[in-house]
Structure formats: C-alpha cells, structure tokens
Design a protein around this motif. Structure first.
Motif, PDB file in Angstrom:
ATOM      1  N   THR A 142      -0.593  14.705  -4.944  1.00 37.26           N
ATOM      2  CA  THR A 142      -1.656  13.802  -3.951  1.00 37.26           C
ATOM      3  C   THR A 142      -2.693  14.279  -4.107  1.00 37.26           C
ATOM      4  N   PRO A 143      -4.031  13.904  -3.543  1.00 30.91           N
ATOM      5  CA  PRO A 143      -5.215  14.732  -3.350  1.00 30.91           C
ATOM      6  C   PRO A 143      -5.848  15.426  -2.351  1.00 30.91           C
ATOM      7  N   ARG A 144      -5.836  16.390  -2.219  1.00 34.88           N
ATOM      8  CA  ARG A 144      -5.652  17.840  -1.080  1.00 34.88           C
ATOM      9  C   ARG A 144      -6.964  17.069  -0.243  1.00 34.88           C
ATOM     10  N   ILE A 146       0.998  -1.614   0.179  1.00 37.87           N
ATOM     11  CA  ILE A 146       0.034  -0.040   0.071  1.00 37.87           C
ATOM     12  C   ILE A 146       0.903   1.316   0.266  1.00 37.87           C
ATOM     13  N   HIS A 147       1.145   2.166  -0.665  1.00 37.27           N
ATOM     14  CA  HIS A 147       1.933   2.736  -0.733  1.00 37.27           C
ATOM     15  C   HIS A 147       1.318   4.006  -0.409  1.00 37.27           C
ATOM     16  N   GLY A 148       1.514   5.509  -0.903  1.00 39.16           N
ATOM     17  CA  GLY A 148       1.678   6.484   0.251  1.00 39.16           C
ATOM     18  C   GLY A 148       1.359   7.252  -0.542  1.00 39.16           C
ATOM     19  N   ALA A 149       1.490   9.057   0.187  1.00 42.63           N
ATOM     20  CA  ALA A 149       1.407   9.976  -0.199  1.00 42.63           C
ATOM     21  C   ALA A 149       1.787  10.673  -1.391  1.00 42.63           C
ATOM     22  N   TRP A 150       1.753  10.799  -2.542  1.00 45.94           N
ATOM     23  CA  TRP A 150       3.149  11.199  -3.854  1.00 45.94           C
ATOM     24  C   TRP A 150       4.385  10.800  -4.079  1.00 45.94           C
ATOM     25  N   SER A 204      -4.909  18.881  -6.074  1.00 50.38           N
ATOM     26  CA  SER A 204      -4.223  17.931  -5.389  1.00 50.38           C
ATOM     27  C   SER A 204      -3.074  19.472  -5.124  1.00 50.38           C
ATOM     28  N   VAL A 205      -2.120  18.057  -4.738  1.00 47.14           N
ATOM     29  CA  VAL A 205      -0.989  19.066  -4.096  1.00 47.14           C
ATOM     30  C   VAL A 205       0.427  18.028  -4.951  1.00 47.14           C
ATOM     31  N   SER A 206       0.829  19.043  -5.270  1.00 49.07           N
ATOM     32  CA  SER A 206       1.965  18.286  -6.510  1.00 49.07           C
ATOM     33  C   SER A 206       3.776  18.681  -5.487  1.00 49.07           C
ATOM     34  N   LEU A 207       4.787  18.657  -5.842  1.00 49.05           N
ATOM     35  CA  LEU A 207       6.115  18.343  -5.318  1.00 49.05           C
ATOM     36  C   LEU A 207       6.525  18.483  -6.488  1.00 49.05           C
ATOM     37  N   SER A 208       7.996  19.668  -6.030  1.00 54.85           N
ATOM     38  CA  SER A 208       8.575  20.040  -6.810  1.00 54.85           C
ATOM     39  C   SER A 208       9.657  19.316  -6.469  1.00 54.85           C
TER      40      SER A 208
END
Length: 271
Positions: free
Chosen positions: A171-173, A9-13, A139-143
């Motif tokens: 990942t979903p906000r 089960i993977h996590g956020a991002w 969603s929330v993205s990462l640089s």
C-alpha cells in the motif's frame, strides 16, 4: 426498470479483487456491482506486487477525488460500500451528498478521533518483527505473518495464508501518512460531515476483535452522528477482525448490508 449501482471501495493492503464475492452476491440480488481499483492500480495482485511504485502518488486527496468522479458518473446515484480507508471515503462522500447511501466497514476514524496505535509488540508501519524495514521506496508491504497478526487475527493460519496469497498487496506510504499511521498528523481529508441532516442513510460496521479499526473507534464515530437527523446506524460483529469482508464469514456481513438497504427502501431496481 433501472438497476441501482453499488460502488465498492477497497482499503489499504487489499486489491480491488477483494470485493469479488460481494460483487457477485449483490449482482445476484439485482444490483449492478462495480469494484473499481485505485488510480493506477494494476488489474492483478501479481502485477501490483511486482510494481508497487505505480501507486506511489496515491494519497487520500487523489483517492477521494477518484471515487467522487466515479460516483458522479452514474445516472442513478450509487450505494457506496467501503472497507477501512474505503469506509472513510464512503463517509466523506455521503456527507457531501454524493451517493444515495453508504456503508462503512471497519472504517478509518474520521474527524477528531485519532487513528489507533498498533498494539504493542504486534506491528509498526514500515518495520518487521525483527526490526528490518518493510518499506519498499514509496510502499509498505506486509509479510504473511504480519497479515495474520493484526489483519486476519480471527481466522486459521491456513485461511489467512489463502487470503494473503489471493488479495494482499503493498500500500502507498503516502496514503498511510495522510491517514496518520506513520507518526504524522492525519491529513485534512480525514473528515466527514457528521452534522449534515440531508445525507443518505449511513451504516457503520465494526468487528469486535479488529486490531486495525477497533470497535471502540467505530462506536466513537457513530456517536458523532448522534445530533444529525439523518439515518446513521451501527452494527457490531462479535469475534470478527479486520478481514471480515474477505474471510469465510463475509457473507454474513454482506447479507446484513443487503437487509439494511432493504429496510431503508434502497432496492436493486428503481421504476
């Protein structure tokens, strides 16, 4: 003989592809490996980056129920291995006697243990270092810089860039809000039955340089299991960050898990 399934089960991002090395390693040891994505998750990282809105409705309730159905679908109860929010879900399921054992790696804290605040000056959800919003609608993205700053902070810049390109997705906000990471209180599913004396063996794993799921938080969760007669163990990895399941040291963690499973009689084949 029947082979024991393992559900990752993977996590956020991270995309479900992030378990590719683990799935191969466990399969080579005789387990049947499954790394199902989240509801609506595209098959590739590229598709997910182009269409993050496909997971807009994914919150903790939907995600937990999704994996509960998957785990219940097996004739042989699987071993559950989760990272980050996946580690929270693995604890929730094993606490409800769903699955035969669980491993929670760098898990989101459960019950009354508050999620840690991002380190000062490092990262705030939905905001980049220069103050610009990184929230794309739902969603929330990462640089790449944010990813290395708090997720892969113990690897080289080159390795961090490679990991980002291969595995990192928005990942979903809504999910972050459910977990209590957007200034809201954690939702009602951020729980595990730590008092259940009948659940299968549980292993908690922390990285001592983890900035997202600090070692101290995982140790605090471990102490909550202290009054139960069920097996609950803790393994701390020095000099490891939140990327410990995908970076170049992943095999050390995976092989520890395989050894722990064997110590508790959880083998790849069942007669």
């Amino acid at each position: 003989m029947n082979r024991t399934p393992v559900v990752f089960i993977h996590g956020a991002w991270l995309h479900a592809l992030s378990w590719e090395s683990w799935a191969e390693r466990f399969a080579s040891r005789g387990f049947v490996s499954f790394a199902p994505g989240w509801p609506g998750e595209p098959l590739t990282v590229g598709e997910m980056r182009k269409s993050p809105e496909r997971l807009a409705d994914v919150g903790l309730d939907l995600l937990t129920d999704h994996y509960a159905r998957i785990v219940d679908s097996f004739d042989i109860a699987p071993v559950l291995i989760g990272h980050s929010v996946g580690g929270l879900i693995a604890q929730h399921l094993i606490g409800a006697n769903i699955g035969q054992a669980a491993v929670a790696i760098a898990p989101v804290p459960v019950n009354d243990i508050a999620p840690p605040a991002p380190p000062s000056g490092l990262w705030l959800p939905g905001q980049t270092d220069d103050g610009d919003s990184s929230v794309h609608d739902s969603s929330v993205s990462l640089s790449p810089e944010q990813f290395r700053g708090f997720f892969a902070n113990r690897v080289s810049a080159q390795e961090s860039a490679r990991l980002f390109d291969r595995y990192v997705v928005p990942t979903p906000r809504r999910l972050l809000a459910d977990l209590g990471y957007l200034g809201s209180a954690p939702g009602p599913r951020v729980v595990a039955d730590v008092a259940n004396a009948d659940h299968g063996p549980l292993l908690l794993i922390s990285g001592q340089e983890d900035l997202l799921a600090p070692d101290a938080a995982t140790r605090a969760v471990y102490k909550r299991y202290g009054d139960s007669l069920a097996v609950a163990d803790l393994k701390q990895f020095a000099d490891r960050a939140h990327s410990l399941v995908i970076d170049s040291g992943w095999r050390c963690v995976a092989d520890y898990v395989l050894g722990w499973l064997g110590e508790h009689g959880l083998r790849a084949h069942r007669s």
